[in-house]
Motif scaffolding. Structure first.
Motif, PDB file in Angstrom:
ATOM      1  N   LYS A   1     -18.889 -16.728 -22.348  1.00  0.00           N
ATOM      2  CA  LYS A   1     -18.681 -16.860 -20.736  1.00  0.00           C
ATOM      3  C   LYS A   1     -17.700 -18.039 -20.503  1.00  0.00           C
ATOM      4  O   LYS A   1     -17.367 -18.890 -21.086  1.00  0.00           O
ATOM      5  CB  LYS A   1     -20.168 -17.345 -20.546  1.00  0.00           C
ATOM      6  CG  LYS A   1     -21.287 -16.196 -20.657  1.00  0.00           C
ATOM      7  CD  LYS A   1     -22.453 -16.665 -20.736  1.00  0.00           C
ATOM      8  CE  LYS A   1     -23.474 -15.624 -21.148  1.00  0.00           C
ATOM      9  NZ  LYS A   1     -24.907 -16.181 -21.708  1.00  0.00           N
TER      10      LYS A   1
ATOM     11  N   CYS B   1     -24.224  -4.476 -17.041  1.00  0.00           N
ATOM     12  CA  CYS B   1     -25.394  -5.103 -16.766  1.00  0.00           C
ATOM     13  C   CYS B   1     -26.166  -4.799 -15.543  1.00  0.00           C
ATOM     14  O   CYS B   1     -25.662  -4.772 -14.548  1.00  0.00           O
ATOM     15  CB  CYS B   1     -25.042  -6.777 -16.575  1.00  0.00           C
ATOM     16  SG  CYS B   1     -26.477  -7.477 -15.942  1.00  0.00           S
ATOM     17  N   PRO B   2     -27.263  -4.269 -15.512  1.00  0.00           N
ATOM     18  CA  PRO B   2     -28.073  -3.748 -14.550  1.00  0.00           C
ATOM     19  C   PRO B   2     -28.357  -4.795 -13.047  1.00  0.00           C
ATOM     20  O   PRO B   2     -28.173  -4.344 -12.137  1.00  0.00           O
ATOM     21  CB  PRO B   2     -29.549  -3.238 -14.962  1.00  0.00           C
ATOM     22  CG  PRO B   2     -29.451  -3.904 -16.347  1.00  0.00           C
ATOM     23  CD  PRO B   2     -28.228  -4.018 -16.827  1.00  0.00           C
ATOM     24  N   TYR B   3     -28.309  -5.942 -13.614  1.00  0.00           N
ATOM     25  CA  TYR B   3     -28.611  -6.983 -12.730  1.00  0.00           C
ATOM     26  C   TYR B   3     -27.342  -7.320 -11.665  1.00  0.00           C
ATOM     27  O   TYR B   3     -27.162  -7.410 -10.578  1.00  0.00           O
ATOM     28  CB  TYR B   3     -28.763  -8.256 -13.234  1.00  0.00           C
ATOM     29  CG  TYR B   3     -30.085  -8.556 -13.867  1.00  0.00           C
ATOM     30  CD1 TYR B   3     -31.491  -8.691 -13.055  1.00  0.00           C
ATOM     31  CD2 TYR B   3     -30.200  -8.444 -15.313  1.00  0.00           C
ATOM     32  CE1 TYR B   3     -32.637  -8.625 -13.934  1.00  0.00           C
ATOM     33  CE2 TYR B   3     -31.520  -8.650 -16.109  1.00  0.00           C
ATOM     34  CZ  TYR B   3     -32.565  -8.731 -15.419  1.00  0.00           C
ATOM     35  OH  TYR B   3     -33.847  -8.634 -16.094  1.00  0.00           O
TER      36      TYR B   3
ATOM     37  N   LYS C   1     -27.754 -21.553 -16.456  1.00  0.00           N
ATOM     38  CA  LYS C   1     -28.493 -20.718 -17.286  1.00  0.00           C
ATOM     39  C   LYS C   1     -27.430 -19.397 -17.688  1.00  0.00           C
ATOM     40  O   LYS C   1     -28.089 -18.930 -18.607  1.00  0.00           O
ATOM     41  CB  LYS C   1     -29.514 -20.179 -16.133  1.00  0.00           C
ATOM     42  CG  LYS C   1     -29.097 -18.971 -15.024  1.00  0.00           C
ATOM     43  CD  LYS C   1     -30.429 -18.927 -14.296  1.00  0.00           C
ATOM     44  CE  LYS C   1     -29.853 -18.212 -13.088  1.00  0.00           C
ATOM     45  NZ  LYS C   1     -30.012 -16.764 -12.891  1.00  0.00           N
ATOM     46  N   GLY C   2     -26.255 -19.430 -17.463  1.00  0.00           N
ATOM     47  CA  GLY C   2     -25.445 -18.310 -18.007  1.00  0.00           C
ATOM     48  C   GLY C   2     -25.754 -16.867 -17.885  1.00  0.00           C
ATOM     49  O   GLY C   2     -25.529 -16.215 -18.790  1.00  0.00           O
ATOM     50  N   THR C   3     -26.252 -16.345 -16.764  1.00  0.00           N
ATOM     51  CA  THR C   3     -26.428 -15.081 -16.978  1.00  0.00           C
ATOM     52  C   THR C   3     -25.578 -14.471 -15.509  1.00  0.00           C
ATOM     53  O   THR C   3     -25.270 -15.247 -14.704  1.00  0.00           O
ATOM     54  CB  THR C   3     -28.051 -14.685 -16.381  1.00  0.00           C
ATOM     55  OG1 THR C   3     -28.421 -15.598 -15.016  1.00  0.00           O
ATOM     56  CG2 THR C   3     -28.852 -15.260 -17.274  1.00  0.00           C
TER      57      THR C   3
ATOM     58  N   PRO D   1     -25.431 -11.550 -12.652  1.00  0.00           N
ATOM     59  CA  PRO D   1     -24.361 -11.858 -11.576  1.00  0.00           C
ATOM     60  C   PRO D   1     -24.335 -13.324 -11.259  1.00  0.00           C
ATOM     61  O   PRO D   1     -25.425 -13.687 -11.161  1.00  0.00           O
ATOM     62  CB  PRO D   1     -24.260 -10.852 -10.636  1.00  0.00           C
ATOM     63  CG  PRO D   1     -25.721 -10.697 -10.558  1.00  0.00           C
ATOM     64  CD  PRO D   1     -26.409 -10.770 -11.729  1.00  0.00           C
TER      65      PRO D   1
ATOM     66  N   LEU E   1     -20.075 -11.375 -22.050  1.00  0.00           N
ATOM     67  CA  LEU E   1     -21.390 -12.250 -22.119  1.00  0.00           C
ATOM     68  C   LEU E   1     -21.379 -13.318 -23.423  1.00  0.00           C
ATOM     69  O   LEU E   1     -21.728 -14.220 -23.490  1.00  0.00           O
ATOM     70  CB  LEU E   1     -22.470 -11.275 -22.268  1.00  0.00           C
ATOM     71  CG  LEU E   1     -22.989 -10.720 -20.965  1.00  0.00           C
ATOM     72  CD1 LEU E   1     -24.123  -9.513 -21.492  1.00  0.00           C
ATOM     73  CD2 LEU E   1     -23.501 -11.628 -19.983  1.00  0.00           C
TER      74      LEU E   1
ATOM     75  N   ASP F   1     -27.271 -17.295  -8.027  1.00  0.00           N
ATOM     76  CA  ASP F   1     -26.950 -16.789  -9.131  1.00  0.00           C
ATOM     77  C   ASP F   1     -28.447 -15.967  -9.700  1.00  0.00           C
ATOM     78  O   ASP F   1     -28.581 -15.837 -10.863  1.00  0.00           O
ATOM     79  CB  ASP F   1     -26.918 -18.180 -10.123  1.00  0.00           C
ATOM     80  CG  ASP F   1     -28.154 -19.016 -10.037  1.00  0.00           C
ATOM     81  OD1 ASP F   1     -29.022 -18.643  -9.443  1.00  0.00           O
ATOM     82  OD2 ASP F   1     -28.108 -19.972 -10.897  1.00  0.00           O
ATOM     83  N   GLU F   2     -29.061 -15.333  -8.755  1.00  0.00           N
ATOM     84  CA  GLU F   2     -30.065 -14.235  -9.049  1.00  0.00           C
ATOM     85  C   GLU F   2     -29.708 -13.072  -8.288  1.00  0.00           C
ATOM     86  O   GLU F   2     -29.365 -12.881  -7.041  1.00  0.00           O
ATOM     87  CB  GLU F   2     -31.323 -14.655  -8.290  1.00  0.00           C
ATOM     88  CG  GLU F   2     -31.951 -15.889  -9.114  1.00  0.00           C
ATOM     89  CD  GLU F   2     -32.506 -15.325 -10.539  1.00  0.00           C
ATOM     90  OE1 GLU F   2     -32.912 -14.078 -10.483  1.00  0.00           O
ATOM     91  OE2 GLU F   2     -32.165 -15.836 -11.536  1.00  0.00           O
ATOM     92  N   SER F   3     -29.595 -11.845  -9.157  1.00  0.00           N
ATOM     93  CA  SER F   3     -28.990 -10.771  -8.446  1.00  0.00           C
ATOM     94  C   SER F   3     -29.754 -10.385  -7.117  1.00  0.00           C
ATOM     95  O   SER F   3     -29.216  -9.931  -6.192  1.00  0.00           O
ATOM     96  CB  SER F   3     -29.177  -9.346  -9.588  1.00  0.00           C
ATOM     97  OG  SER F   3     -30.401  -9.471 -10.024  1.00  0.00           O
TER      98      SER F   3
HETATM   99  N1  LIG Z   1     -32.566 -12.847 -13.086  1.00  0.00           N
HETATM  100  C1  LIG Z   1     -31.455 -12.734 -13.351  1.00  0.00           C
HETATM  101  C2  LIG Z   1     -31.032 -11.958 -14.826  1.00  0.00           C
HETATM  102  C3  LIG Z   1     -29.783 -11.817 -15.257  1.00  0.00           C
HETATM  103  C4  LIG Z   1     -29.492 -11.423 -16.596  1.00  0.00           C
HETATM  104  O1  LIG Z   1     -30.441 -11.503 -17.301  1.00  0.00           O
HETATM  105  N2  LIG Z   1     -28.402 -10.783 -17.173  1.00  0.00           N
HETATM  106  C5  LIG Z   1     -27.954 -10.683 -18.273  1.00  0.00           C
HETATM  107  C6  LIG Z   1     -26.929  -9.703 -18.523  1.00  0.00           C
HETATM  108  S1  LIG Z   1     -27.538  -7.769 -18.042  1.00  0.00           S
HETATM  109  C7  LIG Z   1     -27.323 -11.998 -18.773  1.00  0.00           C
HETATM  110  O2  LIG Z   1     -26.386 -12.547 -17.987  1.00  0.00           O
HETATM  111  N3  LIG Z   1     -27.550 -12.297 -20.071  1.00  0.00           N
HETATM  112  C8  LIG Z   1     -27.300 -13.642 -20.565  1.00  0.00           C
HETATM  113  C9  LIG Z   1     -26.585 -13.390 -21.953  1.00  0.00           C
HETATM  114  O3  LIG Z   1     -26.721 -12.136 -22.390  1.00  0.00           O
HETATM  115  O4  LIG Z   1     -26.058 -14.221 -22.356  1.00  0.00           O
HETATM  116  C10 LIG Z   1     -30.833 -12.055 -12.215  1.00  0.00           C
HETATM  117  O5  LIG Z   1     -31.562 -11.264 -11.552  1.00  0.00           O
HETATM  118  O6  LIG Z   1     -29.773 -12.178 -11.697  1.00  0.00           O
END
Ligand SMILES: N[C@@H](CCC(=O)N[C@@H](CS)C(=O)NCC(=O)O)C(=O)O
Length: 213
Positions: free
Chosen positions: A38, A11-13, A48-50, A52, A35, A63-65
């Motif tokens: 989780k 994941c790029p974030y 929000k389940g994202t 990192p 993913l 919870d924001e990269s």
């Molecule tokens: N705004 C968030 C975005 C993080 C994000 O969207 N990560 C993706 C993976 S690259 C994620 O967890 N997506 C949730 C999913 O695919 O269920 C951040 O900067 O941390």
């Protein structure tokens, strides 16, 4: 007790968060997740389940990269990534996160967005690439002679873009961007944050990140 990072290797974030944690030597227990499945522990911290997600030892959740990057660099910034105009850096990172990333996803998963062609999505994503190429034609990094927060926050996404169609990218007209990306991919820092960790299972022993060099 140490801080804990929920992460997903590609994941790029998550990559940008790990880059800042590694350069600033902020040690975390790394929990590599899937993913599609989780862990409840992560969702309890951040619904929000994202990834990192960073949980500090005092219970604070980041919870924001980008916030994780800034948190780590505020503690220790040995290469001065925060030096320079923070507002300008944030503005370019915003463009990456809220415009380029959208086109990148559509380019990468064009079959899920049949309204337009792959080429259409790639051309829209290229607006951002052209802007970066222009900057990099003047200085080796986005904000001057040295790496900054902006380079490290954006590079993982450009890497993802380059991987969608490697042959096309290799023949594309972005000479400065390609050198910038290659230097990043070949760097020890990038290699170190891409190390593979086993998927975290509650019962398993914790992995420590970054590894002591
Ligand atoms: N705004 C968030 C975005 C993080 C994000 O969207 N990560 C993706 C993976 S690259 C994620 O967890 N997506 C949730 C999913 O695919 O269920 C951040 O900067 O941390």
């Amino acid at each position: 007790m140490t801080n804990t990072l929920y992460s997903f290797r590609r994941c790029p974030y998550a990559i940008r968060a790990r880059l800042a944690l590694a350069v600033s030597s902020q040690s975390v227990f790394l929990r590599e997740i899937i993913l599609k499945n989780k862990p409840a522990e992560m969702l309890a911290l951040s619904s929000k389940g994202t990834v990192p997600v960073l949980q500090l030892s005092d219970g604070t959740v980041v919870d924001e990269s980008l916030d994780i990057m800034v948190w780590a660099l505020a503690r220790r910034d040995p290469n001065n990534w925060l030096q320079g105009s923070f507002t300008e850096m944030l503005s370019l990172i915003d463009e990456n996160d809220f415009e380029f990333k959208g086109w990148l996803d559509k380019y990468k998963y064009a079959d899920r967005f049949p309204e337009h062609s792959t080429l259409y999505y790639r051309e829209h994503a290229e607006d951002f690439l052209m802007q970066l190429e222009n900057r990099l034609s003047y200085t080796p990094y986005l904000f001057g002679q040295k790496i900054s927060l902006a380079d490290m926050a954006i590079l993982p996404f450009i890497r993802q873009f380059s991987g969608v169609d490697k042959d096309w990218f290799e023949q594309s007209a972005y000479p400065f961007l390609k050198v910038w990306l290659a230097n990043f991919i070949n760097s020890q820092l990038f290699t170190s944050v891409m190390k593979k960790y086993p998927i975290w299972l509650e019962s398993e022993q914790q992995s420590i990140f970054p590894e002591i060099q």
